[in-house]
Design a protein around this motif. Sequence first.
Motif, PDB file in Angstrom:
ATOM      1  N   GLY A  85       0.501  -1.372   0.093  1.00  0.00           N
ATOM      2  CA  GLY A  85      -0.209   0.212   0.133  1.00  0.00           C
ATOM      3  C   GLY A  85       0.709   1.270  -0.056  1.00  0.00           C
ATOM      4  O   GLY A  85       0.471   2.290  -0.814  1.00  0.00           O
ATOM      5  N   SER A  86       1.747   1.020   0.812  1.00  0.00           N
ATOM      6  CA  SER A  86       2.657   2.500   0.681  1.00  0.00           C
ATOM      7  C   SER A  86       3.129   2.569  -0.256  1.00  0.00           C
ATOM      8  O   SER A  86       3.403   3.902  -0.941  1.00  0.00           O
ATOM      9  CB  SER A  86       3.908   1.872   1.871  1.00  0.00           C
ATOM     10  N   ILE A  87       3.744   1.540  -1.757  1.00  0.00           N
ATOM     11  CA  ILE A  87       4.410   1.383  -2.391  1.00  0.00           C
ATOM     12  C   ILE A  87       3.867   2.293  -3.253  1.00  0.00           C
ATOM     13  O   ILE A  87       3.360   3.477  -4.158  1.00  0.00           O
ATOM     14  CB  ILE A  87       4.567   0.232  -3.192  1.00  0.00           C
ATOM     15  N   PHE A  88       2.028   2.064  -3.478  1.00  0.00           N
ATOM     16  CA  PHE A  88       1.040   3.003  -4.856  1.00  0.00           C
ATOM     17  C   PHE A  88       1.172   3.964  -4.166  1.00  0.00           C
ATOM     18  O   PHE A  88       0.955   4.797  -4.784  1.00  0.00           O
ATOM     19  CB  PHE A  88       0.123   1.367  -3.977  1.00  0.00           C
ATOM     20  N   ARG A  89       1.084   4.004  -2.911  1.00  0.00           N
ATOM     21  CA  ARG A  89       0.732   5.495  -2.832  1.00  0.00           C
ATOM     22  C   ARG A  89       1.607   6.385  -3.172  1.00  0.00           C
ATOM     23  O   ARG A  89       2.328   7.679  -3.448  1.00  0.00           O
ATOM     24  CB  ARG A  89       0.141   5.651  -1.292  1.00  0.00           C
ATOM     25  N   ALA A  90       2.857   5.887  -2.566  1.00  0.00           N
ATOM     26  CA  ALA A  90       4.292   6.786  -3.098  1.00  0.00           C
ATOM     27  C   ALA A  90       4.558   6.910  -4.584  1.00  0.00           C
ATOM     28  O   ALA A  90       5.032   7.661  -4.825  1.00  0.00           O
ATOM     29  CB  ALA A  90       5.455   6.535  -2.420  1.00  0.00           C
ATOM     30  N   ILE A  91       4.415   5.957  -5.437  1.00  0.00           N
ATOM     31  CA  ILE A  91       4.016   6.271  -6.997  1.00  0.00           C
ATOM     32  C   ILE A  91       3.267   6.994  -7.876  1.00  0.00           C
ATOM     33  O   ILE A  91       3.211   7.561  -8.634  1.00  0.00           O
ATOM     34  CB  ILE A  91       4.756   5.024  -7.508  1.00  0.00           C
ATOM     35  N   PRO A  93       1.666  10.240  -7.490  1.00  0.00           N
ATOM     36  CA  PRO A  93       1.829  11.209  -7.952  1.00  0.00           C
ATOM     37  C   PRO A  93       2.570  10.620  -9.400  1.00  0.00           C
ATOM     38  O   PRO A  93       2.545  11.598  -9.570  1.00  0.00           O
ATOM     39  CB  PRO A  93       3.083  11.850  -6.721  1.00  0.00           C
ATOM     40  N   PHE A  94       3.675   9.808  -9.822  1.00  0.00           N
ATOM     41  CA  PHE A  94       4.296   9.912 -10.491  1.00  0.00           C
ATOM     42  C   PHE A  94       3.764   8.857 -11.766  1.00  0.00           C
ATOM     43  O   PHE A  94       3.504   8.964 -12.921  1.00  0.00           O
ATOM     44  CB  PHE A  94       5.086   9.134 -10.605  1.00  0.00           C
ATOM     45  N   SER A  95       2.281   8.696 -11.237  1.00  0.00           N
ATOM     46  CA  SER A  95       1.465   7.845 -12.409  1.00  0.00           C
ATOM     47  C   SER A  95       0.633   8.419 -12.937  1.00  0.00           C
ATOM     48  O   SER A  95      -0.107   9.647 -12.514  1.00  0.00           O
ATOM     49  CB  SER A  95       0.723   6.394 -11.519  1.00  0.00           C
ATOM     50  N   SER A  96       0.420   8.288 -14.323  1.00  0.00           N
ATOM     51  CA  SER A  96      -1.415   8.913 -14.996  1.00  0.00           C
ATOM     52  C   SER A  96      -2.859   8.594 -14.566  1.00  0.00           C
ATOM     53  O   SER A  96      -3.529   9.157 -14.743  1.00  0.00           O
ATOM     54  CB  SER A  96      -1.452   8.474 -16.625  1.00  0.00           C
ATOM     55  N   TYR A  97      -2.412   7.675 -13.260  1.00  0.00           N
ATOM     56  CA  TYR A  97      -3.587   6.703 -12.985  1.00  0.00           C
ATOM     57  C   TYR A  97      -3.955   6.541 -11.382  1.00  0.00           C
ATOM     58  O   TYR A  97      -3.390   5.899 -10.653  1.00  0.00           O
ATOM     59  CB  TYR A  97      -3.401   5.303 -13.089  1.00  0.00           C
ATOM     60  N   LYS A  98      -3.381   8.564 -11.527  1.00  0.00           N
ATOM     61  CA  LYS A  98      -2.722   8.989 -10.195  1.00  0.00           C
ATOM     62  C   LYS A  98      -3.949   8.531  -8.642  1.00  0.00           C
ATOM     63  O   LYS A  98      -4.177   7.829  -7.850  1.00  0.00           O
ATOM     64  CB  LYS A  98      -2.906  10.741  -9.886  1.00  0.00           C
TER      65      LYS A  98
END
Length: 152
Positions: A85-91, A93-98
Amino acid sequence: TDGVHMNNLKTLLELSSIFIPQDALKKIFHEIDYNRSGKVSIGNLSKFSRIMESQKLSRREKIISIWKNCLVSWAFWSNLIWFGGSIFRAISPFSSYKDHFKQVGLICSFLGGAVLVLDACRDVSLHLTRVEELRSSIRAAALLTGETELGN
């Protein structure tokens, strides 16, 4: 024949700050108690020690053993899910699927935390059970030694 019963062994280990779950302690105790007397003697312990020394695990076997223990551990799974979950939240902002990444991250964090809380509750109940068992053992020892007044 002198020896140590399982409850005495458990108490001895816990006094030495070695805490082993009851089912694991039973398994170890029965491996050491070769003659099935219900007691572990110094001879049994020595024999068990020699056998264990001769059966040292290879690096690969140790890693497999660690993974087997991890895969049946609620704490392992809750931390893994929480970390995911932390990884998903950390990335996010950099994804087009924020929003999607953030939502998956929040769900994973929630699930990981919930499982961790349930595991902590289980641990607390185990410790309370151990405290009650210790109290019973102390009462029994006091009765055996002739002490009739026990402080609460």
